[in-house]
Design a protein around this motif. Structure first.
Motif, PDB file in Angstrom:
ATOM      1  N   THR A   1      41.553  41.631  40.666  1.00 60.09           N
ATOM      2  CA  THR A   1      41.323  40.964  41.944  1.00 60.09           C
ATOM      3  C   THR A   1      42.144  41.651  43.023  1.00 60.09           C
ATOM      4  O   THR A   1      43.064  42.419  42.742  1.00 60.09           O
ATOM      5  CB  THR A   1      41.694  39.465  41.867  1.00 60.09           C
ATOM      6  OG1 THR A   1      41.250  38.796  43.038  1.00 60.09           O
ATOM      7  CG2 THR A   1      43.200  39.282  41.736  1.00 60.09           C
TER       8      THR A   1
ATOM      9  N   VAL B   1      43.789  40.619  47.067  1.00 62.78           N
ATOM     10  CA  VAL B   1      43.973  39.653  48.151  1.00 62.78           C
ATOM     11  C   VAL B   1      44.806  40.321  49.242  1.00 62.78           C
ATOM     12  O   VAL B   1      45.426  41.365  49.022  1.00 62.78           O
ATOM     13  CB  VAL B   1      44.679  38.362  47.669  1.00 62.78           C
ATOM     14  CG1 VAL B   1      43.827  37.620  46.660  1.00 62.78           C
ATOM     15  CG2 VAL B   1      46.053  38.681  47.081  1.00 62.78           C
TER      16      VAL B   1
ATOM     17  N   LEU C   1      46.792  32.724  39.280  1.00 67.61           N
ATOM     18  CA  LEU C   1      45.761  33.739  39.035  1.00 67.61           C
ATOM     19  C   LEU C   1      44.947  33.383  37.803  1.00 67.61           C
ATOM     20  O   LEU C   1      45.500  33.201  36.713  1.00 67.61           O
ATOM     21  CB  LEU C   1      46.417  35.116  38.837  1.00 67.61           C
ATOM     22  CG  LEU C   1      45.515  36.220  38.284  1.00 67.61           C
ATOM     23  CD1 LEU C   1      44.417  36.575  39.285  1.00 67.61           C
ATOM     24  CD2 LEU C   1      46.325  37.460  37.920  1.00 67.61           C
TER      25      LEU C   1
ATOM     26  N   THR D   1      38.064  34.973  36.213  1.00 68.43           N
ATOM     27  CA  THR D   1      37.211  34.970  37.400  1.00 68.43           C
ATOM     28  C   THR D   1      37.777  35.826  38.531  1.00 68.43           C
ATOM     29  O   THR D   1      37.065  36.150  39.479  1.00 68.43           O
ATOM     30  CB  THR D   1      37.027  33.537  37.920  1.00 68.43           C
ATOM     31  OG1 THR D   1      38.304  33.020  38.343  1.00 68.43           O
ATOM     32  CG2 THR D   1      36.467  32.642  36.814  1.00 68.43           C
ATOM     33  N   GLY D   2      39.061  36.176  38.461  1.00 69.36           N
ATOM     34  CA  GLY D   2      39.694  36.927  39.529  1.00 69.36           C
ATOM     35  C   GLY D   2      40.151  36.062  40.688  1.00 69.36           C
ATOM     36  O   GLY D   2      40.633  36.576  41.697  1.00 69.36           O
ATOM     37  N   GLU D   3      40.014  34.739  40.556  1.00 71.07           N
ATOM     38  CA  GLU D   3      40.455  33.850  41.629  1.00 71.07           C
ATOM     39  C   GLU D   3      41.984  33.812  41.674  1.00 71.07           C
ATOM     40  O   GLU D   3      42.648  33.598  40.664  1.00 71.07           O
ATOM     41  CB  GLU D   3      39.908  32.439  41.422  1.00 71.07           C
ATOM     42  CG  GLU D   3      40.296  31.473  42.536  1.00 71.07           C
ATOM     43  CD  GLU D   3      39.781  30.069  42.299  1.00 71.07           C
ATOM     44  OE1 GLU D   3      39.867  29.245  43.234  1.00 71.07           O
ATOM     45  OE2 GLU D   3      39.314  29.792  41.177  1.00 71.07           O
ATOM     46  N   MET D   4      42.538  34.006  42.869  1.00 71.57           N
ATOM     47  CA  MET D   4      43.986  34.033  43.045  1.00 71.57           C
ATOM     48  C   MET D   4      44.339  33.209  44.274  1.00 71.57           C
ATOM     49  O   MET D   4      43.970  33.549  45.390  1.00 71.57           O
ATOM     50  CB  MET D   4      44.469  35.476  43.184  1.00 71.57           C
ATOM     51  CG  MET D   4      45.971  35.649  43.214  1.00 71.57           C
ATOM     52  SD  MET D   4      46.397  37.401  43.014  1.00 71.57           S
ATOM     53  CE  MET D   4      48.132  37.379  43.465  1.00 71.57           C
TER      54      MET D   4
END
Length: 324
Positions: free
Chosen positions: A152, A154, A196, A200-203
């Motif tokens: 991911t 950000v 994290l 899914t890579g959601e952070m």
């Protein structure tokens, strides 16, 4: 991420681009601000110009060089077991490089950042690497060390972001580890805790509250989680360190160490000898003066004893603030 080429693996070079073999290095790059002590207890790693140098405590002439950068190394990290080494540089080729310590081989060259790498850190299980770009780059990337791919990306939070460290796994309401990773970043007098999800890579980041009764305004220069991952120790430029309660996400203590300022922070494991308590070490009662060796239960001969005593008897009075 690019595949390594043979000229980047630390050899003398041959063919079209011959190299002069570096035989010995004296000193290290203080601008990197990092010396990594290997868990084997015999070696340490530092940066010297565009190279990494693996040095031996017993033999100063026993050195191994990692060469893969074309500019000064600006940050350095070692994984918990000592298996991986990571380094970053500033400049046009702002690459982060991951090395295999045992084989002295370049594993991955990560070329996603622009302008420079500010800091980097390995996850506790050595499956992920976090790289933080400089303010002009404004990117935080998480890399999968099994294949060198990006998990991911950000933007900086806080901005600019100058420090990063991992804190194991996020805990559920019963304080059991979940599958999500926990990490912390700091900069611009702010601290952010990240959650994290590697699948899914959601952070997602949440800012730590550092303002309570009074005001704690600090420039944070180093971060380290406690062994139980419940507390974050934060070094500052003002000569003290702050403590953050991870569960409540608030800063609660501010304790002076030295009036010179703290730029790096390392938590040392407690060995049986270090954990030994003198026979006269008893809990202090309210209003009781601290012991002569700084009020610590560490033995007087321990090197940290002098540091603690110096902090409590330094040019400025030691201060301890409660923000809970």
């Amino acid at each position: 991420m690019e595949a390594p080429d043979s000229a980047d693996m630390g050899g003398g070079g041959s063919g079209e681009n011959p190299m002069i073999e570096l035989e010995h290095a004296v000193g290290f790059s203080a601008s990197c601000g990092e010396i990594c002590y290997h868990p084997n207890g015999k070696k340490y790693i530092c940066a010297a110009g565009a190279s990494l140098v693996v040095c031996d405590f017993a033999d100063p002439h026993d050195q191994v060089f990692f060469r893969g950068h074309d500019g000064p190394v600006t940050c350095l990290a070692l994984s918990n077991s000592g298996r991986f080494v990571a380094s970053g540089q500033h400049g046009e080729n702002a690459d982060a490089i991951v090395w295999d310590y045992e084989s002295k081989r370049l594993l991955y060259r990560m070329s996603e950042h622009d302008h420079g790498i500010q800091c980097l850190a390995f996850s506790d299980d050595e499956l992920l690497l976090c790289t933080v770009g400089v303010v002009d780059d404004n990117k935080i990337l998480i890399w999968d060390l099994s294949n060198g791919f990006i998990v991911t990306m950000v933007s900086h939070n806080p901005t600019p972001c100058t420090c990063v460290t991992w804190g194991g796994m996020i805990k559920d309401i019963k304080r059991r580890d979940t599958a999500n990773y926990q990490l912390c970043t700091s900069g611009n007098q702010r601290i952010v805790l990240w959650n994290l999800d590697p699948r899914t890579g959601e952070m997602v980041g949440e800012r730590v509250i550092t303002e309570g009764r009074g005001t704690m305004v600090r420039d944070f220069t180093g971060l380290a989680f406690s062994d139980d991952k419940e507390t974050i120790y934060c070094a500052t430029t003002s000569g003290d360190f702050a403590l953050v309660n991870v569960k409540r996400q608030v800063g609660h203590d501010n304790t002076e160490i030295t009036p010179l300022g703290d730029h790096l922070l390392t938590l040392l494991p407690l060995t049986p000898a270090m954990a030994h308590q003198p026979a006269n070490c008893q809990p202090r009662q309210p209003g009781q003066a601290p012991a002569q060796h700084g009020g610590s239960c560490l033995p007087p001969w321990h090197p940290l004893t002098a540091l603690l005593a110096r902090g409590s008897r330094g040019g400025r009075r030691g201060r301890h603030r409660n923000y809970l």
